[in-house]
Design a protein around this motif. Structure first.
Motif, PDB file in Angstrom:
ATOM      1  N   LYS A 176       0.889  -1.231  -0.082  1.00 55.47           N
ATOM      2  CA  LYS A 176      -0.060  -0.025  -0.190  1.00 55.47           C
ATOM      3  C   LYS A 176       1.095   1.287   0.155  1.00 55.47           C
ATOM      4  CE  LYS A 176      -3.806   2.176   2.641  1.00 55.47           C
ATOM      5  NZ  LYS A 176      -4.927   1.981   3.674  1.00 55.47           N
ATOM      6  N   VAL A 177       0.563   2.109  -0.903  1.00 53.10           N
ATOM      7  CA  VAL A 177       1.322   3.364  -0.870  1.00 53.10           C
ATOM      8  C   VAL A 177       0.393   4.671  -1.089  1.00 53.10           C
ATOM      9  CG1 VAL A 177       2.963   4.684  -2.435  1.00 53.10           C
ATOM     10  CG2 VAL A 177       3.102   2.305  -2.209  1.00 53.10           C
ATOM     11  N   LYS A 178       0.851   5.468   0.031  1.00 52.54           N
ATOM     12  CA  LYS A 178       0.170   6.796  -0.158  1.00 52.54           C
ATOM     13  C   LYS A 178       0.924   8.056  -0.592  1.00 52.54           C
ATOM     14  CE  LYS A 178      -2.748   5.605   3.984  1.00 52.54           C
ATOM     15  NZ  LYS A 178      -3.246   5.959   5.152  1.00 52.54           N
ATOM     16  N   LEU A 179       0.776   8.851  -1.330  1.00 54.29           N
ATOM     17  CA  LEU A 179       1.773   9.729  -1.854  1.00 54.29           C
ATOM     18  C   LEU A 179       1.200  11.121  -1.509  1.00 54.29           C
ATOM     19  CD1 LEU A 179       2.646   8.703  -5.392  1.00 54.29           C
ATOM     20  CD2 LEU A 179       3.760   8.269  -3.349  1.00 54.29           C
ATOM     21  N   GLY A 180       2.306  11.886  -1.174  1.00 51.32           N
ATOM     22  CA  GLY A 180       1.829  13.592  -0.802  1.00 51.32           C
ATOM     23  C   GLY A 180       3.117  14.323  -1.613  1.00 51.32           C
ATOM     24  N   PHE A 181       2.668  15.735  -1.147  1.00 51.09           N
ATOM     25  CA  PHE A 181       3.664  16.629  -1.978  1.00 51.09           C
ATOM     26  C   PHE A 181       3.959  17.836  -1.148  1.00 51.09           C
ATOM     27  CE2 PHE A 181       4.907  19.693  -5.383  1.00 51.09           C
ATOM     28  CZ  PHE A 181       5.961  18.843  -6.015  1.00 51.09           C
ATOM     29  N   ILE A 182       5.177  18.163  -1.052  1.00 51.25           N
ATOM     30  CA  ILE A 182       5.571  19.136  -0.315  1.00 51.25           C
ATOM     31  C   ILE A 182       6.249  20.262  -1.023  1.00 51.25           C
ATOM     32  CG2 ILE A 182       7.218  20.194   1.724  1.00 51.25           C
ATOM     33  CD1 ILE A 182       7.131  17.507   2.749  1.00 51.25           C
ATOM     34  N   LEU A 183       5.952  21.544  -1.338  1.00 51.25           N
ATOM     35  CA  LEU A 183       6.509  22.635  -1.871  1.00 51.25           C
ATOM     36  C   LEU A 183       6.779  23.829  -1.121  1.00 51.25           C
ATOM     37  CD1 LEU A 183       5.905  23.514  -5.952  1.00 51.25           C
ATOM     38  CD2 LEU A 183       5.864  25.419  -4.057  1.00 51.25           C
ATOM     39  N   ARG A 184       7.771  24.322  -1.095  1.00 51.17           N
ATOM     40  CA  ARG A 184       8.033  25.593  -0.459  1.00 51.17           C
ATOM     41  C   ARG A 184       8.738  26.502  -0.916  1.00 51.17           C
ATOM     42  NH1 ARG A 184      12.245  25.597   3.259  1.00 51.17           N
ATOM     43  NH2 ARG A 184      13.222  23.548   3.496  1.00 51.17           N
ATOM     44  N   GLN A 185       8.744  27.764  -0.714  1.00 53.63           N
ATOM     45  CA  GLN A 185       9.735  28.725  -1.309  1.00 53.63           C
ATOM     46  C   GLN A 185       9.861  29.778   0.107  1.00 53.63           C
ATOM     47  OE1 GLN A 185       8.510  31.374  -4.443  1.00 53.63           O
ATOM     48  NE2 GLN A 185      10.329  31.096  -5.538  1.00 53.63           N
ATOM     49  N   SER A 186      11.109  29.979   0.369  1.00 53.46           N
ATOM     50  CA  SER A 186      11.603  30.775   1.596  1.00 53.46           C
ATOM     51  C   SER A 186      11.608  32.126   1.021  1.00 53.46           C
ATOM     52  CB  SER A 186      13.180  30.591   2.044  1.00 53.46           C
ATOM     53  OG  SER A 186      13.200  29.050   2.615  1.00 53.46           O
ATOM     54  N   PRO A 187      11.444  33.230   1.920  1.00 47.40           N
ATOM     55  CA  PRO A 187      11.216  34.657   1.367  1.00 47.40           C
ATOM     56  C   PRO A 187      12.545  35.005   0.992  1.00 47.40           C
ATOM     57  CG  PRO A 187      10.179  34.261   3.620  1.00 47.40           C
ATOM     58  CD  PRO A 187      10.725  32.855   3.271  1.00 47.40           C
ATOM     59  N   GLY A 188      12.473  35.761  -0.324  1.00 49.92           N
ATOM     60  CA  GLY A 188      13.418  36.142  -0.859  1.00 49.92           C
ATOM     61  C   GLY A 188      14.488  35.197  -1.624  1.00 49.92           C
ATOM     62  N   ASP A 189      13.971  33.986  -1.789  1.00 49.86           N
ATOM     63  CA  ASP A 189      14.823  32.814  -2.471  1.00 49.86           C
ATOM     64  C   ASP A 189      13.989  32.640  -3.734  1.00 49.86           C
ATOM     65  OD1 ASP A 189      16.084  30.615  -3.206  1.00 49.86           O
ATOM     66  OD2 ASP A 189      15.993  29.623  -1.308  1.00 49.86           O
ATOM     67  N   GLU A 190      14.689  32.463  -4.839  1.00 49.35           N
ATOM     68  CA  GLU A 190      13.804  32.272  -6.087  1.00 49.35           C
ATOM     69  C   GLU A 190      13.653  30.830  -6.137  1.00 49.35           C
ATOM     70  OE1 GLU A 190      15.812  33.949  -9.278  1.00 49.35           O
ATOM     71  OE2 GLU A 190      15.901  36.402  -8.657  1.00 49.35           O
ATOM     72  N   GLY A 191      14.569  29.922  -5.521  1.00 47.07           N
ATOM     73  CA  GLY A 191      14.597  28.552  -5.512  1.00 47.07           C
ATOM     74  C   GLY A 191      13.217  27.824  -5.131  1.00 47.07           C
ATOM     75  N   ILE A 192      12.750  26.856  -5.816  1.00 45.59           N
ATOM     76  CA  ILE A 192      11.335  26.215  -5.192  1.00 45.59           C
ATOM     77  C   ILE A 192      12.115  24.718  -4.588  1.00 45.59           C
ATOM     78  CG2 ILE A 192       9.422  25.048  -5.867  1.00 45.59           C
ATOM     79  CD1 ILE A 192       8.929  27.469  -7.627  1.00 45.59           C
ATOM     80  N   ILE A 193      11.679  24.726  -3.483  1.00 47.16           N
ATOM     81  CA  ILE A 193      11.976  23.216  -2.995  1.00 47.16           C
ATOM     82  C   ILE A 193      10.759  22.319  -2.910  1.00 47.16           C
ATOM     83  CG2 ILE A 193      12.716  22.021  -0.603  1.00 47.16           C
ATOM     84  CD1 ILE A 193      14.060  24.649  -0.035  1.00 47.16           C
ATOM     85  N   ALA A 194      10.828  21.325  -3.620  1.00 45.27           N
ATOM     86  CA  ALA A 194       9.640  20.319  -3.885  1.00 45.27           C
ATOM     87  C   ALA A 194      10.034  19.030  -3.659  1.00 45.27           C
ATOM     88  CB  ALA A 194       9.095  20.524  -5.303  1.00 45.27           C
ATOM     89  N   HIS A 195       9.294  18.117  -2.811  1.00 47.33           N
ATOM     90  CA  HIS A 195       9.572  16.760  -2.518  1.00 47.33           C
ATOM     91  C   HIS A 195       8.215  16.146  -2.790  1.00 47.33           C
ATOM     92  CE1 HIS A 195      13.342  16.880  -0.133  1.00 47.33           C
ATOM     93  NE2 HIS A 195      12.864  18.411   0.102  1.00 47.33           N
ATOM     94  N   HIS A 196       8.414  14.788  -3.411  1.00 44.28           N
ATOM     95  CA  HIS A 196       7.310  13.721  -2.899  1.00 44.28           C
ATOM     96  C   HIS A 196       7.643  13.184  -1.899  1.00 44.28           C
ATOM     97  CE1 HIS A 196       6.366  13.843  -7.460  1.00 44.28           C
ATOM     98  NE2 HIS A 196       7.613  13.832  -7.696  1.00 44.28           N
ATOM     99  N   ILE A 197       6.525  12.951  -1.098  1.00 43.60           N
ATOM    100  CA  ILE A 197       6.366  12.377   0.340  1.00 43.60           C
ATOM    101  C   ILE A 197       5.529  11.155   0.369  1.00 43.60           C
ATOM    102  CG2 ILE A 197       4.670  13.874   1.059  1.00 43.60           C
ATOM    103  CD1 ILE A 197       5.644  13.909   3.812  1.00 43.60           C
ATOM    104  N   PHE A 198       5.941   9.936   0.792  1.00 40.37           N
ATOM    105  CA  PHE A 198       5.339   8.894   0.741  1.00 40.37           C
ATOM    106  C   PHE A 198       5.235   8.092   2.007  1.00 40.37           C
ATOM    107  CE2 PHE A 198       9.525   7.957  -0.565  1.00 40.37           C
ATOM    108  CZ  PHE A 198      10.019   6.848   0.279  1.00 40.37           C
ATOM    109  N   GLU A 199       4.316   7.332   2.135  1.00 39.63           N
ATOM    110  CA  GLU A 199       4.173   6.296   3.222  1.00 39.63           C
ATOM    111  C   GLU A 199       4.000   5.160   2.533  1.00 39.63           C
ATOM    112  OE1 GLU A 199       1.470   6.535   6.253  1.00 39.63           O
ATOM    113  OE2 GLU A 199       1.559   8.669   6.505  1.00 39.63           O
TER     114      GLU A 199
END
Length: 202
Positions: A176-199
């Motif tokens: 059994k697999v459950k997927l999620g997603f995390i996306l964040r961007q720190s103030p002043g940072d142009e880069g996007i941090i993005a992860h697939h998260i799973f159980e």
């Protein structure tokens, strides 16, 4: 991709003061609190974190269990820690079916394809029946890590970025697999941090 090249980069990374983090990742806290609510009768779960780094998540998990183990391939990360082993993720020095939970947070996308496949097999070996594998894979939507690999403290290191279909393929042998997603961007940072998260349940 060379795992040895990445090991050298991470050893250098852990020589920096900013790498010595002490606060657990908020998503580890959320996962574990949810896990405890779903399993109220489980006392003292046996937990392994692969790629445990500076040990910030281990310290939190030890509040709930005295069976918490860590491992990391960067020896420099382990210097101030007790009971954490230096090992690569596809050769964990533990017996079969020992763990209720295996965590790989921010680890898997730094592995070569061959090492990743072997690590997934190793996780399946380590987990008890109905045990849970909790982790992340860096998303193809991420732009932050690519920049760090070009000019940050992991410069010339290597990583792979995944879309959702690739994550499902990697975890296909779990029950059994459950997927999620995390996306964040720190103030002043142009880069996007993005992860697939799973159980993933064995």
């Amino acid at each position: 991709m060379s795992n040895e090249n990445n090991r050298n980069k991470w050893n250098l990374h852990y020589e920096r003061d900013k790498a010595k983090q002490h606060i657990p990742d908020e998503n580890i806290v959320r996962f574990f609190q949810h896990y405890l609510r779903k399993n109220p009768d489980l006392i003292n779960p046996c937990i392994l974190e692969m790629g445990s780094g500076s040990g910030r998540n281990l310290t939190y998990l030890q509040l709930y269990s005295n069976q918490v183990y860590g491992m990391d391939f960067a020896r420099k990360s382990l210097e101030s820690q007790q009971g954490v082993v230096c090992a690569v993720s596809h050769e964990a020095p533990f017996g079969d079916h020992l763990f209720d939970i295996v965590i790989a947070w921010g680890l898997l996308h730094y592995l070569s394809d061959k090492s990743l496949d072997r690590t997934i097999d190793e996780v399946r070996r380590l987990l008890k029946p109905d045990g849970i594998f909790f982790g992340t894979l860096r998303s193809s939507k991420d732009t932050h890590l690519a920049q760090v690999l070009k000019s940050g403290d992991l410069m010339d290191g290597e990583a792979t970025f995944y879309d959702k279909s690739e994550v499902n393929r990697i975890l296909k042998d779990f029950k059994k697999v459950k997927l999620g997603f995390i996306l964040r961007q720190s103030p002043g940072d142009e880069g996007i941090i993005a992860h697939h998260i799973f159980e993933a349940t064995i």
